[in-house]
Design a protein around this motif. Structure first.
Motif, PDB file in Angstrom:
ATOM      1  N   LYS A 127       0.834  -1.198   0.000  1.00 55.94           N
ATOM      2  CA  LYS A 127       0.000   0.000   0.000  1.00 55.94           C
ATOM      3  C   LYS A 127       0.874   1.256   0.000  1.00 55.94           C
ATOM      4  O   LYS A 127       1.998   1.234   0.499  1.00 55.94           O
ATOM      5  CB  LYS A 127      -0.940   0.006   1.206  1.00 55.94           C
ATOM      6  N   VAL A 128       0.328   2.339  -0.550  1.00 59.24           N
ATOM      7  CA  VAL A 128       1.053   3.608  -0.678  1.00 59.24           C
ATOM      8  C   VAL A 128       0.485   4.594   0.334  1.00 59.24           C
ATOM      9  O   VAL A 128      -0.721   4.848   0.351  1.00 59.24           O
ATOM     10  CB  VAL A 128       0.907   4.185  -2.106  1.00 59.24           C
ATOM     11  N   TYR A 129       1.368   5.170   1.162  1.00 58.22           N
ATOM     12  CA  TYR A 129       0.864   6.003   2.242  1.00 58.22           C
ATOM     13  C   TYR A 129       1.291   7.467   2.189  1.00 58.22           C
ATOM     14  O   TYR A 129       0.792   8.280   2.970  1.00 58.22           O
ATOM     15  CB  TYR A 129       1.290   5.406   3.587  1.00 58.22           C
ATOM     16  N   GLY A 130       2.212   7.811   1.314  1.00 56.60           N
ATOM     17  CA  GLY A 130       2.651   9.202   1.265  1.00 56.60           C
ATOM     18  C   GLY A 130       3.249   9.552  -0.080  1.00 56.60           C
ATOM     19  O   GLY A 130       3.588   8.669  -0.876  1.00 56.60           O
ATOM     20  N   VAL A 131       3.363  10.858  -0.351  1.00 54.21           N
ATOM     21  CA  VAL A 131       4.043  11.333  -1.559  1.00 54.21           C
ATOM     22  C   VAL A 131       4.988  12.460  -1.158  1.00 54.21           C
ATOM     23  O   VAL A 131       4.716  13.203  -0.210  1.00 54.21           O
ATOM     24  CB  VAL A 131       3.060  11.832  -2.637  1.00 54.21           C
ATOM     25  N   PRO A 132       6.106  12.620  -1.871  1.00 56.22           N
ATOM     26  CA  PRO A 132       7.057  13.686  -1.525  1.00 56.22           C
ATOM     27  C   PRO A 132       6.499  15.071  -1.844  1.00 56.22           C
ATOM     28  O   PRO A 132       5.847  15.269  -2.867  1.00 56.22           O
ATOM     29  CB  PRO A 132       8.270  13.392  -2.418  1.00 56.22           C
ATOM     30  N   ILE A 133       6.763  16.008  -0.954  1.00 60.13           N
ATOM     31  CA  ILE A 133       6.526  17.425  -1.242  1.00 60.13           C
ATOM     32  C   ILE A 133       7.826  18.053  -1.719  1.00 60.13           C
ATOM     33  O   ILE A 133       7.883  18.729  -2.738  1.00 60.13           O
ATOM     34  CB  ILE A 133       6.026  18.175   0.007  1.00 60.13           C
ATOM     35  N   SER A 134       8.904  17.787  -0.974  1.00 59.83           N
ATOM     36  CA  SER A 134      10.212  18.322  -1.322  1.00 59.83           C
ATOM     37  C   SER A 134      11.285  17.358  -0.838  1.00 59.83           C
ATOM     38  O   SER A 134      11.049  16.530   0.055  1.00 59.83           O
ATOM     39  CB  SER A 134      10.415  19.707  -0.707  1.00 59.83           C
ATOM     40  N   LEU A 135      12.475  17.478  -1.424  1.00 57.67           N
ATOM     41  CA  LEU A 135      13.586  16.582  -1.108  1.00 57.67           C
ATOM     42  C   LEU A 135      14.880  17.371  -1.008  1.00 57.67           C
ATOM     43  O   LEU A 135      15.077  18.353  -1.732  1.00 57.67           O
ATOM     44  CB  LEU A 135      13.748  15.524  -2.209  1.00 57.67           C
ATOM     45  N   GLU A 136      15.756  16.940  -0.117  1.00 62.66           N
ATOM     46  CA  GLU A 136      17.096  17.514  -0.039  1.00 62.66           C
ATOM     47  C   GLU A 136      18.052  16.479   0.522  1.00 62.66           C
ATOM     48  O   GLU A 136      17.643  15.538   1.220  1.00 62.66           O
ATOM     49  CB  GLU A 136      17.113  18.792   0.816  1.00 62.66           C
ATOM     50  N   SER A 137      19.326  16.634   0.186  1.00 68.29           N
ATOM     51  CA  SER A 137      20.332  15.698   0.675  1.00 68.29           C
ATOM     52  C   SER A 137      21.673  16.413   0.735  1.00 68.29           C
ATOM     53  O   SER A 137      22.308  16.673  -0.289  1.00 68.29           O
ATOM     54  CB  SER A 137      20.433  14.477  -0.252  1.00 68.29           C
ATOM     55  N   PHE A 138      22.095  16.769   1.942  1.00 64.59           N
ATOM     56  CA  PHE A 138      23.340  17.505   2.119  1.00 64.59           C
ATOM     57  C   PHE A 138      24.489  16.531   2.356  1.00 64.59           C
ATOM     58  O   PHE A 138      24.464  15.741   3.296  1.00 64.59           O
ATOM     59  CB  PHE A 138      23.218  18.489   3.282  1.00 64.59           C
ATOM     60  N   HIS A 139      25.473  16.612   1.491  1.00 64.98           N
ATOM     61  CA  HIS A 139      26.598  15.689   1.574  1.00 64.98           C
ATOM     62  C   HIS A 139      27.814  16.349   0.922  1.00 64.98           C
ATOM     63  O   HIS A 139      27.786  17.523   0.573  1.00 64.98           O
ATOM     64  CB  HIS A 139      26.238  14.365   0.886  1.00 64.98           C
ATOM     65  N   TRP A 140      28.868  15.559   0.729  1.00 68.16           N
ATOM     66  CA  TRP A 140      30.100  16.080   0.149  1.00 68.16           C
ATOM     67  C   TRP A 140      29.970  16.226  -1.366  1.00 68.16           C
ATOM     68  O   TRP A 140      29.369  15.400  -2.041  1.00 68.16           O
ATOM     69  CB  TRP A 140      31.266  15.144   0.462  1.00 68.16           C
ATOM     70  N   GLY A 141      30.554  17.316  -1.871  1.00 70.06           N
ATOM     71  CA  GLY A 141      30.607  17.543  -3.313  1.00 70.06           C
ATOM     72  C   GLY A 141      31.973  18.095  -3.687  1.00 70.06           C
ATOM     73  O   GLY A 141      32.758  18.497  -2.829  1.00 70.06           O
ATOM     74  N   CYS A 142      32.261  18.123  -4.970  1.00 70.74           N
ATOM     75  CA  CYS A 142      33.556  18.587  -5.461  1.00 70.74           C
ATOM     76  C   CYS A 142      33.338  19.518  -6.657  1.00 70.74           C
ATOM     77  O   CYS A 142      32.557  19.204  -7.557  1.00 70.74           O
ATOM     78  CB  CYS A 142      34.418  17.396  -5.869  1.00 70.74           C
ATOM     79  N   ASP A 143      34.043  20.659  -6.656  1.00 69.50           N
ATOM     80  CA  ASP A 143      34.023  21.562  -7.804  1.00 69.50           C
ATOM     81  C   ASP A 143      35.034  21.018  -8.816  1.00 69.50           C
ATOM     82  O   ASP A 143      36.244  21.158  -8.634  1.00 69.50           O
ATOM     83  CB  ASP A 143      34.392  22.978  -7.368  1.00 69.50           C
ATOM     84  N   LEU A 144      34.514  20.387  -9.866  1.00 63.08           N
ATOM     85  CA  LEU A 144      35.393  19.717 -10.828  1.00 63.08           C
ATOM     86  C   LEU A 144      36.337  20.671 -11.545  1.00 63.08           C
ATOM     87  O   LEU A 144      37.474  20.292 -11.873  1.00 63.08           O
ATOM     88  CB  LEU A 144      34.557  18.963 -11.867  1.00 63.08           C
TER      89      LEU A 144
END
Length: 449
Positions: A127-144
């Motif tokens: 069964k499906v109980y929810g849907v996303p409103i917004s998402l975020e994920s803070f982690h490491w990144g690199c300026d290529l």
């Protein structure tokens, strides 16, 4: 006289009956936050004029205990908009406090097109109980662009925490002297603590799913606390100069929109050890429906309309597929304005209304502005889409943990990490205490259900 009275009664009823026959509007009550856009959906208001949406502003951060009180009160709401982790939505699903959204065809169609990491987090028992409103994920990144300048001879990006520590050690030994205009990492004043906190999050959110490589974690923690991070030098620039950074400790993987002057970061999923699957937690705000609502159909229609009116960026974030770049319509408008101005200046110069030198200088300025604007032509580029899609298999939705929520348990964890970082607690003693704390919380939760 009697005939006149009858006529007057008929006239009065002809005015009153239409008013009396109008149905009372349905009041759809939503628990959430206005600033998060939880009840600002004009498309629903336009398509359902008989439904009045009332948002209940909830200040502060949700927690399972407070939300449980709201869910069981007589004043319960029709729709809830909450943070998935802080509300402990997995427990809400299991306890039957959420309605099966898959009964609505529009919602089901959108949901089953979503990435597996989202479907897994929002469904239970088919069964499906929810849907996303917004998402975020803070982690490491690199300026290529900076990475390729620093490592012009080539160096692979770090893919484990040990490789990240290798990079930091090289930077302290050699890199910062060779590149004084480059900051190793932005987003933190204590890079050691940033890494420790991220490793803690990895342990807490992958521990229930995988067998934790305890010996590797212990070795990693021992190495981390033994390194002298004080050797890292601050970025010193002359007034008016701009520096650049190699790494970003708090880059939002799910912020796909970029603007002309934004550095383009590449995500760095970091594994605890080589061959171990790197997992990165995503935070999510969601809608779900109270199964005791007296307005289930209206609530389903509200969420369905929300999904139908989301833009391309939302679909890129939530559903795999082939997408075109997302154009920045404001850039297009600004470029058109400047092109029109250039034509105007050329015409004025040809008619001798302005002198050629002034026209030439102004046109050069406008052409330079167009070149600058064109760099931000796309809000979401093909490169950004491809990078995000290639990393979705690393993402999982962060669930509730008393150790990272508000309260005494989080304070205990912070004190333990402080002791580890300062050398008052060894890595093996820290892991033993952490394991005991996790098991204690698990037992307390089991006894309270």
């Amino acid at each position: 006289m009697r005939k006149a009275l009858v006529v007057w009664i008929c006239l009065i009823l002809s005015f009153l009956l239409p008013v009396m026959s109008q149905a009372e509007p349905v009041i759809l009550r939503i628990y959430g936050k206005g600033a998060a856009g939880d009840w600002d959906h004009p498309a629903f208001e336009a398509s359902h004029p008989d439904v009045v949406v009332e948002g209940e502003e909830r200040l502060g951060v949700e927690n399972p205990a407070d939300l449980a009180t709201v869910l069981t009160t007589r004043e319960a709401y029709d729709i809830y908009a909450v943070a998935y982790d802080m509300a402990d939505f997995r427990a809400i699903m299991k306890k039957g406090f959420a309605y099966n959204l898959a009964e609505d065809e529009v919602i089901a169609d959108h949901f089953y097109k979503m990435y597996p990491f989202l479907q897994e987090a929002l469904s239970e028992g088919g069964k499906v109980y929810g849907v996303p409103i917004s998402l975020e994920s803070f982690h490491w990144g690199c300026d290529l662009s900076v990475w390729e300048r620093v490592f012009s001879q080539g160096r692979p990006l770090p893919r484990t925490y040990d490789e990240l520590l290798d990079l930091i050690q090289w930077w302290m030994d050699e890199g910062q002297a060779l590149h004084p205009d480059v900051l190793l990492a932005k987003g933190t004043e204590d890079i050691q603590r940033s890494i420790l906190d991220q490793v803690m999050a990895d342990i807490l959110f992958t521990y229930p799913r995988d067998v934790l490589p305890v010996s590797s974690v212990q070795a990693l923690l021992e190495r981390m606390v033994s390194m002298d991070f004080h050797q890292l030098q601050p970025l010193v620039m002359e007034e008016g100069e701009e520096g650049s950074f190699l790494l970003d400790t708090m880059w939002n993987w799910m912020q796909l929109e970029t603007y002309a002057d934004d550095p383009v970061c590449t995500p760095l999923p970091l594994a605890i050890e080589a061959g171990y699957s790197a997992k990165v937690s995503a935070q999510m705000r969601i809608f779900f429906i109270n199964p005791s609502s007296h307005h289930i159909q209206e609530a389903l229609a509200y969420i369905a309309t929300f999904l139908q009116n989301q833009g391309e960026v939302y679909r890129i974030l939530t559903q795999p597929g082939s997408y075109d770049s997302v154009e920045n319509i404001y850039v297009r408008s600004a470029v058109e304005e400047r092109n029109a101005a250039i034509l105007d200046w050329k015409e004025k110069a040809s008619k001798k209304i302005v002198d050629e030198r002034s026209a030439s200088d102004t046109i050069s300025i406008l052409e330079g502005e167009i070149l600058s604007l064109e760099r931000g032509k796309y809000l979401v580029s093909q490169e950004t889409i491809a990078a995000y899609q290639s990393l979705t298999n690393h993402l999982l939705v962060q669930g509730y943990s008393p150790l990272l929520g508000n309260g005494r348990q989080e304070e205990i964890l912070h004190q333990m990490v402080d002791a580890l970082q300062s050398g008052q607690l060894s890595a093996d003693a820290f892991l033993e205490k952490l394991t005991d704390l996790i098991e204690k919380i698990a037992l307390e939760n089991a006894s309270s259900t």
